[in-house]
Design a protein around this motif. Sequence first.
Motif, PDB file in Angstrom:
ATOM      1  N   GLY A 264     102.602  85.641 149.107  1.00  0.00           N
ATOM      2  CA  GLY A 264     102.390  85.457 147.675  1.00  0.00           C
ATOM      3  C   GLY A 264     100.940  85.180 147.341  1.00  0.00           C
ATOM      4  O   GLY A 264     100.400  85.715 146.363  1.00  0.00           O
ATOM      5  N   ARG A 265     100.295  84.364 148.155  1.00  0.00           N
ATOM      6  CA  ARG A 265      98.870  84.073 147.914  1.00  0.00           C
ATOM      7  C   ARG A 265      98.053  85.347 148.027  1.00  0.00           C
ATOM      8  O   ARG A 265      97.144  85.589 147.225  1.00  0.00           O
ATOM      9  N   GLY A 266      98.369  86.179 149.017  1.00  0.00           N
ATOM     10  CA  GLY A 266      97.654  87.436 149.187  1.00  0.00           C
ATOM     11  C   GLY A 266      97.855  88.376 148.014  1.00  0.00           C
ATOM     12  O   GLY A 266      96.909  89.059 147.579  1.00  0.00           O
ATOM     13  N   ILE A 267      99.077  88.427 147.499  1.00  0.00           N
ATOM     14  CA  ILE A 267      99.360  89.272 146.337  1.00  0.00           C
ATOM     15  C   ILE A 267      98.548  88.814 145.140  1.00  0.00           C
ATOM     16  O   ILE A 267      97.892  89.616 144.455  1.00  0.00           O
ATOM     17  N   VAL A 268      98.582  87.528 144.870  1.00  0.00           N
ATOM     18  CA  VAL A 268      97.878  86.989 143.707  1.00  0.00           C
ATOM     19  C   VAL A 268      96.368  87.174 143.840  1.00  0.00           C
ATOM     20  O   VAL A 268      95.691  87.593 142.890  1.00  0.00           O
ATOM     21  N   GLU A 269      95.838  86.880 145.014  1.00  0.00           N
ATOM     22  CA  GLU A 269      94.394  87.018 145.220  1.00  0.00           C
ATOM     23  C   GLU A 269      93.946  88.467 145.036  1.00  0.00           C
ATOM     24  O   GLU A 269      92.875  88.731 144.484  1.00  0.00           O
ATOM     25  N   THR A 270      94.774  89.405 145.479  1.00  0.00           N
ATOM     26  CA  THR A 270      94.399  90.818 145.421  1.00  0.00           C
ATOM     27  C   THR A 270      94.569  91.402 144.032  1.00  0.00           C
ATOM     28  O   THR A 270      93.714  92.169 143.554  1.00  0.00           O
ATOM     29  N   LEU A 271      95.643  91.045 143.335  1.00  0.00           N
ATOM     30  CA  LEU A 271      95.945  91.690 142.066  1.00  0.00           C
ATOM     31  C   LEU A 271      95.411  90.961 140.842  1.00  0.00           C
ATOM     32  O   LEU A 271      95.367  91.552 139.755  1.00  0.00           O
ATOM     33  N   SER A 272      95.000  89.713 140.974  1.00  0.00           N
ATOM     34  CA  SER A 272      94.448  89.006 139.822  1.00  0.00           C
ATOM     35  C   SER A 272      93.173  89.714 139.351  1.00  0.00           C
ATOM     36  O   SER A 272      92.239  89.916 140.119  1.00  0.00           O
ATOM     37  N   GLY A 273      93.166  90.129 138.096  1.00  0.00           N
ATOM     38  CA  GLY A 273      92.012  90.831 137.550  1.00  0.00           C
ATOM     39  C   GLY A 273      91.939  92.294 137.933  1.00  0.00           C
ATOM     40  O   GLY A 273      90.974  92.977 137.594  1.00  0.00           O
ATOM     41  N   HIS A 274      92.953  92.789 138.648  1.00  0.00           N
ATOM     42  CA  HIS A 274      92.972  94.189 139.087  1.00  0.00           C
ATOM     43  C   HIS A 274      93.924  94.971 138.181  1.00  0.00           C
ATOM     44  O   HIS A 274      94.943  94.444 137.751  1.00  0.00           O
ATOM     45  N   ARG A 275      93.607  96.221 137.903  1.00  0.00           N
ATOM     46  CA  ARG A 275      94.483  97.017 137.041  1.00  0.00           C
ATOM     47  C   ARG A 275      95.753  97.457 137.749  1.00  0.00           C
ATOM     48  O   ARG A 275      96.771  97.726 137.099  1.00  0.00           O
ATOM     49  N   SER A 276      95.725  97.548 139.060  1.00  0.00           N
ATOM     50  CA  SER A 276      96.893  98.028 139.799  1.00  0.00           C
ATOM     51  C   SER A 276      98.039  97.029 139.763  1.00  0.00           C
ATOM     52  O   SER A 276      97.826  95.832 139.980  1.00  0.00           O
ATOM     53  N   PRO A 277      99.281  97.505 139.507  1.00  0.00           N
ATOM     54  CA  PRO A 277     100.451  96.637 139.641  1.00  0.00           C
ATOM     55  C   PRO A 277     101.026  96.661 141.051  1.00  0.00           C
ATOM     56  O   PRO A 277     102.112  96.135 141.283  1.00  0.00           O
ATOM     57  N   ALA A 278     100.301  97.285 141.995  1.00  0.00           N
ATOM     58  CA  ALA A 278     100.799  97.410 143.366  1.00  0.00           C
ATOM     59  C   ALA A 278      99.734  96.986 144.361  1.00  0.00           C
ATOM     60  O   ALA A 278      98.539  97.205 144.141  1.00  0.00           O
ATOM     61  N   VAL A 279     100.184  96.382 145.444  1.00  0.00           N
ATOM     62  CA  VAL A 279      99.302  96.021 146.548  1.00  0.00           C
ATOM     63  C   VAL A 279      99.994  96.388 147.851  1.00  0.00           C
ATOM     64  O   VAL A 279     101.217  96.232 147.979  1.00  0.00           O
ATOM     65  N   LEU A 280      99.225  96.912 148.791  1.00  0.00           N
ATOM     66  CA  LEU A 280      99.743  97.194 150.131  1.00  0.00           C
ATOM     67  C   LEU A 280      99.365  96.013 151.016  1.00  0.00           C
ATOM     68  O   LEU A 280      98.210  95.861 151.406  1.00  0.00           O
ATOM     69  N   MET A 281     100.336  95.170 151.324  1.00  0.00           N
ATOM     70  CA  MET A 281     100.041  94.038 152.197  1.00  0.00           C
ATOM     71  C   MET A 281      99.885  94.558 153.626  1.00  0.00           C
ATOM     72  O   MET A 281     100.782  95.226 154.163  1.00  0.00           O
ATOM     73  N   GLN A 282      98.748  94.260 154.222  1.00  0.00           N
ATOM     74  CA  GLN A 282      98.383  94.848 155.515  1.00  0.00           C
ATOM     75  C   GLN A 282      99.456  94.619 156.572  1.00  0.00           C
ATOM     76  O   GLN A 282      99.968  93.510 156.733  1.00  0.00           O
ATOM     77  N   ASN A 283      99.794  95.697 157.305  1.00  0.00           N
ATOM     78  CA  ASN A 283     100.798  95.677 158.373  1.00  0.00           C
ATOM     79  C   ASN A 283     102.186  95.273 157.891  1.00  0.00           C
ATOM     80  O   ASN A 283     103.051  94.922 158.699  1.00  0.00           O
ATOM     81  N   HIS A 284     102.414  95.328 156.591  1.00  0.00           N
ATOM     82  CA  HIS A 284     103.708  94.913 156.047  1.00  0.00           C
ATOM     83  C   HIS A 284     104.255  95.985 155.115  1.00  0.00           C
ATOM     84  O   HIS A 284     105.181  96.703 155.481  1.00  0.00           O
ATOM     85  N   GLY A 285     103.677  96.127 153.944  1.00  0.00           N
ATOM     86  CA  GLY A 285     104.182  97.127 153.019  1.00  0.00           C
ATOM     87  C   GLY A 285     103.832  96.809 151.588  1.00  0.00           C
ATOM     88  O   GLY A 285     103.115  95.846 151.303  1.00  0.00           O
ATOM     89  N   PRO A 286     104.363  97.607 150.654  1.00  0.00           N
ATOM     90  CA  PRO A 286     103.991  97.447 149.250  1.00  0.00           C
ATOM     91  C   PRO A 286     104.770  96.352 148.528  1.00  0.00           C
ATOM     92  O   PRO A 286     105.969  96.167 148.758  1.00  0.00           O
ATOM     93  N   PHE A 287     104.049  95.653 147.659  1.00  0.00           N
ATOM     94  CA  PHE A 287     104.635  94.758 146.674  1.00  0.00           C
ATOM     95  C   PHE A 287     104.155  95.227 145.315  1.00  0.00           C
ATOM     96  O   PHE A 287     102.982  95.597 145.159  1.00  0.00           O
ATOM     97  N   THR A 288     105.039  95.222 144.326  1.00  0.00           N
ATOM     98  CA  THR A 288     104.647  95.602 142.983  1.00  0.00           C
ATOM     99  C   THR A 288     105.069  94.520 142.001  1.00  0.00           C
ATOM    100  O   THR A 288     106.029  93.786 142.234  1.00  0.00           O
ATOM    101  N   ILE A 289     104.321  94.435 140.905  1.00  0.00           N
ATOM    102  CA  ILE A 289     104.607  93.465 139.856  1.00  0.00           C
ATOM    103  C   ILE A 289     104.701  94.196 138.527  1.00  0.00           C
ATOM    104  O   ILE A 289     104.248  95.329 138.384  1.00  0.00           O
TER     105      ILE A 289
END
Length: 228
Positions: free
Chosen positions: A153-178
């Motif tokens: 969750g911390r990684g998702i928030v850190e990566t997507l805060s202020g970013h236009r993308s609603p998706a993040v690829l968590m390294q070695n894991h997979g996609p999370f979308t908001i």
Amino acid sequence: MSGFGPELEVGIARLRAEIANLHAELMNYGLVVWTGGNVSGRVAGADLFVIKPSGVSYEQLAPENMILCDLDGTVVQGTPGASRTPSSDTAAHAYVYRNMPEVGGVVHTHSPYAVAWATRGEPIPCVTTAIAAEFGGEIPVGPFAVIGDDAIGRGIVETLSGHRSPAVLMQNHGPFTIGPDARSAVRSAVLVEDAARAVHLARQLGEPIPIAQDALDERYRLASQLSP
């Protein structure tokens, strides 16, 4: 449902049904296998969210076995589904809801092309107008994190805060979308897999042509105006 007013009870019941039904969309689009992946949705007007149970097959998911949690990820006892164990990603979802109040839905899938990009730790470049419209640029990579606590969750928030993308690829894991709601987050999960597949195929033919930043921005602006 003890302790909740009638209006809130109705809202929770509707959300349970919606979240149960949205999991079928993950299967329909080939984004998950076995019991992996999850959809959650924030309860409007309350510090609560609904998420799927752990280890239950998609065919058996139903409103009554969705699990109600508070924003610390703690199961609300005395509610339907409370005897089950919530998804192993519950702490990650809870962290997102606590720290991104604009988010109303979170989705995690194991969709193969997006997971393949995540294993490389490489963002998906913005080389199609569809990616520009949905993600506003490249689809970013988040840090490696171990499942079980709120590190994802911390990684998702850190990566997507202020970013236009609603998706993040968590390294070695997979996609999370908001998204502003769970259905929007599922839509982004479908489209991130489509983007991952399209760019992978393009690379088999050569290096994809990037979209100029001004054209990308304009495509995103127009798409945002058309969004409900």
